[in-house]
Structures are given as structure tokens and as C-alpha cells.
Write an enzyme that holds these catalytic residues in place. Structure first.
Site, short mmCIF file in Angstrom:
data_model
loop_
_atom_site.label_atom_id
_atom_site.label_comp_id
_atom_site.label_asym_id
_atom_site.label_seq_id
_atom_site.Cartn_x
_atom_site.Cartn_y
_atom_site.Cartn_z
N ASP A 267 0.68 -1.13 -0.08
CA ASP A 267 0.12 0.00 -0.12
C ASP A 267 0.89 1.28 0.08
O ASP A 267 0.32 2.47 0.29
CB ASP A 267 -0.79 0.08 1.28
CG ASP A 267 -2.22 -0.96 1.11
OD1 ASP A 267 -2.89 -1.04 -0.17
OD2 ASP A 267 -2.59 -1.60 1.76
N ASP B 126 -6.67 -3.72 -6.28
CA ASP B 126 -6.26 -2.41 -5.78
C ASP B 126 -4.70 -2.07 -5.93
O ASP B 126 -4.49 -0.82 -6.15
CB ASP B 126 -6.37 -2.34 -4.20
CG ASP B 126 -7.71 -2.96 -3.68
OD1 ASP B 126 -8.08 -3.84 -4.53
OD2 ASP B 126 -8.00 -2.72 -2.66
N1 GLY Z 1 -7.40 -1.08 -0.62
C1 GLY Z 1 -8.26 -1.55 0.05
C2 GLY Z 1 -9.89 -0.96 -0.35
O1 GLY Z 1 -10.09 -0.83 -1.27
O2 GLY Z 1 -10.71 -1.21 0.78
#
Ligand code: GLY
Length: 388
Positions: free
Chosen positions: A113, A173
Site C-alpha cells: 500500500d 487495488d
Molecule cells: N485497498 C483497500 C480497499 O479498497 O478497501
């Protein structure tokens, strides 16, 4: 008589068009007043000193997170967008202050992330200040992120948790984190980051998508052979369903890959994802999707304003590359809907701008709440609506 009719029709269609356009100035005024309120609420929140960024407002409480939380970069990013729009020294100071609190995550090798954390905060800091101090932070974060790439799989590993469920999980993501890698190559001259981003995007394009261009949330790989173990969900309704925010991440991710590479395949992919989203039979008239396009409870389930905001922002950018007026009109319509039906009342909800997002419904967490990333992409989309 005929002329009057023509005039009435013209006025009616103009007002429909006008009704679709959000008032950016008014929205930023509201965003500033909510953020002022949030800055007052942050010290009052029941939190530990290491909890530095607001994430949501749930059960009547403003919830802050530590810098290693995936959402920590969005609040600094919001402050940068307020500065971007207003050029006010006050927002510059706040943005710098909140960005400084999470800069240490540049060394974090325990998550994918880093794009969300470092690009939304430090990336915007550099874009707006051109302060050279920020560049090595972005390069170091890209190095940390790159440490999670396995050439056997051709993708960056997303998560280290739940090792009982998967071996090498990669989530859609993760496309969002590639922006950081592209910038790191520009800043360092080291093409490794660029090549790695492209390899990740290509592998994702191959393995994450169904024939209708919806995407799986999670693809699990065998790290030794690179083979796909399974395709599944974590935050969506079912393994074979289309989790709304995942579709938005994919749209945004392939649009940014086209921006950085001008590879036609990424533009085609983004166009296909846009078609899936915009033509989906369960998409409501206001273009703010339910949290999962395939939840059988629709219409009696929660929306996800964050997915709508991410989609709007991506569509503004894609509209330029695809030379597609409809994308811009759809993005305008999404912002108009969000500004009308999804606003927090003033000085409520901890100072968040938008309400009605869904974080992790299967875990019964963050259902129909404000979320910091909904606000971040909402402001980004508002800024893009002015430029496009
Ligand atoms: N990246 C985590 C979400 O979109 O909840």
C-alpha cells in the site's frame, strides 16, 4: 409558436446540462469548512499519539489510524488538494505537518500500500512544492515496494496476512501503487521501477479479468512456479462477483498506466472496464454504485460513494486519452450526484465531506460510513473537472 417551442426545448436541455455540473467553488468551500472542523476534532478523538490520520467516522466516533495503515496518506492528500485549489498558506502548513507524520513509511516493506500512503501524501507534496526533499522519499518507497516483486509471478505481492488462505495474494487495488513506481523512475533515472510496474500491469491484465472485463478482487499465485492458485474475493460479495471499489481501482489503474506508457493495450483495457461499470444493469441512475454489483440484496444494500468518486476521477483523465465526451459527462453526473445526495451535514461526521461509503462489508466493518479515500478522490475529481 414554433419559435417559442424551440426556445423552451433549448432552455430545458441547457438546464438539464447545467444541473449535471457540480459547483466546484461551492464544493471546495464546504470541503474547507469540514476540514477545519476535522482539525478541531482530531485532538479530541479517543486515540493514541501514534494514530495520526483520520480514516472514518463510525458509531459516532472519529477514527484515526497509525501511519502504517493503508489509508494514512489520504488525509495529508486532502490537505494538499485544498492547498492546490486555494493556494492558502494555511493548507500548505497543515499538509506539510500531516505528511511529515507518515514519511517514515517509505521504509515499510510489509505491505503493497505504499502508493496510497506515500504517493497521495508525499507525491502531491512534491507535485505542488517542487521541494527536492520529497524526491528521495518517493524513491525509497518505490524500493520498498519493489522488494515485494517476485519475477516468477510477475506481480508485486499485496498482503502478508492470512497465510492460511493464500500463498501470494495480489489484489486489483495494487494497480494504484504503480503511480509511485513510474515517478520513481522519472526521479532516479532507474528504469527498474518502470519495468516492474509494466510487468505487474501486464500480469494483472492477464489474470485478474473475466471476459466481461470485471475483475476478481484477489488472485493468489504460487510463488515458486508463478501459476495461479485461485481467484477469489476478500471484500466483495462472492468470488465471482464484481466488488464495486475493485472495478474503480482497475479503471483508475489502467488509465494511469496508459498515461505513463502510452501503450494502447492499457487504454483498451480502461475503456472496457469503463463500459462494464457504466453499462452495468445494477448501476443506479445517480451512478453511485452499490458496494458490489452482484449483491442479490440490491436495492436493499449499501452504496459505495468511494467507488463513485474514484470512478469519476479516472473518467476525467480517460476522457482526454480516449477523446470520449461521454466519459466527461458521466464524471460530471457522478460529482453532481455526490454533491447532492451524499454530503455530510455541516460540522457532522467528524468533518468528512461525503457519507454513504462501504469499507469492508463481509467483515461487517465500515458499512454506510464516511471514508477518507472517498473524500480524497472526490476532491481530486473536482480539480480534474476544472481542467478537462
Ligand atoms: N485497498 C483497500 C480497499 O479498497 O478497501
Amino acid at each position: 409558436m414554433k419559435r417559442t417551442l424551440v426556445l423552451i426545448t433549448l432552455v430545458a436541455s441547457l438546464s438539464t446540462l447545467y444541473a449535471q455540473k457540480v459547483n466546484v467553488k461551492k464544493e471546495f468551500k464546504f470541503a474547507q469548512s469540514q476540514t477545519d472542523y476535522m482539525l478541531q476534532e482530531i485532538p479530541k478523538a479517543e486515540s493514541k499519539p501514534e494514530q495520526v490520520s483520520p480514516r472514518t467516522f463510525e458509531n459516532g466516533k472519529l477514527k484515526l489510524v497509525v501511519s502504517k495503515d493503508w489509508t494514512s496518506g489520504f488525509f495529508p492528500g486532502i490537505l494538499w488538494y485544498l492547498y492546490d485549489y486555494t493556494k492558502s498558506p494555511k493548507w500548505l502548513e497543515e499538509a506539510k505537518k500531516f505528511t511529515a507524520k507518515i514519511e517514515k513509511e517509505q521504509f515499510n516493506k510489509g505491505t503493497h500500500d505504499l502508493g496510497f500512503m506515500i504517493y497521495c501524501s508525499v507525491g502531491n507534496a512534491y507535485r505542488l512544492t517542487k521541494d527536492e526533499r520529497y524526491k528521495p522519499i518517493i524513491i525509497q518507497a518505490a524500493k520498498s515496494l519493489s522488494s515485494r516483486f517476485n519475477p516468477q509471478t510477475g506481480v508485486i505481492r499485496s498482503w502478508d496476512h492470512h497465510q492460511d488462505i493464500w500463498q501470494y495474494p495480489v489484489i486489483i487495488d495494487n494497480m494504484m501503487n504503480l503511480e509511485l513506481l513510474f515517478d520513481a523512475t522519472k526521479f532516479s533515472g532507474d528504469s527498474t521501477f518502470y519495468k516492474l510496474a509494466v510487468t505487474h500491469a501486464n500480469t494483472t491484465m492477464k489474470n485478474h479479468f473475466r471476459p466481461d472485463y470485471s475483475s476478481y478482487h484477489v488472485v493468489d499465485y504460487n510463488p515458486q512456479t508463478g501459476a495461479v492458485n485461485k481467484k477469489m474475493t476478500h471484500q466483495g460479495y462472492a468470488d465471482e462477483s464484481a466488488w464495486a471499489r475493485g472495478q474503480a481501482w482497475g479503471l483508475y489503474g489502467f488509465t494511469l498506466c496508459y498515461r505513463e506508457t502510452k501503450d494502447q493495450r492499457y487504454l483498451d483495457q480502461a475503456n472496457h472496464i469503463a463500459a462494464f461499470i457504466l453499462n452495468h444493469p445494477s448501476m443506479p441512475k445517480d451512478l453511485v454504485p452499490y458496494w458490489d454489483y452482484n449483491d442479490p440484496a440490491i436495492p436493499n444494500t449499501s452504496r459505495d460513494a468511494s467507488a463513485a468518486a474514484i470512478t469519476a476521477s479516472a473518467l476525467y483523465e480517460l476522457a482526454g486519452y480516449a477523446n470520449n465526451k461521454t466519459y466527461r459527462e458521466k464524471a460530471d453526473a457522478i460529482l453532481s450526484s455526490l454533491s447532492k445526495g451524499y454530503h455530510s451535514p455541516k460540522n457532522q461526521n467528524g468533518g468528512f465531506i461525503l457519507i454513504h461509503s462501504t469499507g469492508h462489508r463481509p467483515a461487517k466493518s465500515e458499512i454506510d460510513v464516511p471514508l477518507t479515500y472517498a473524500d480524497y478522490y472526490y476532491l481530486e475529481a473536482l480539480l480534474r473537472s476544472k481542467k478537462n
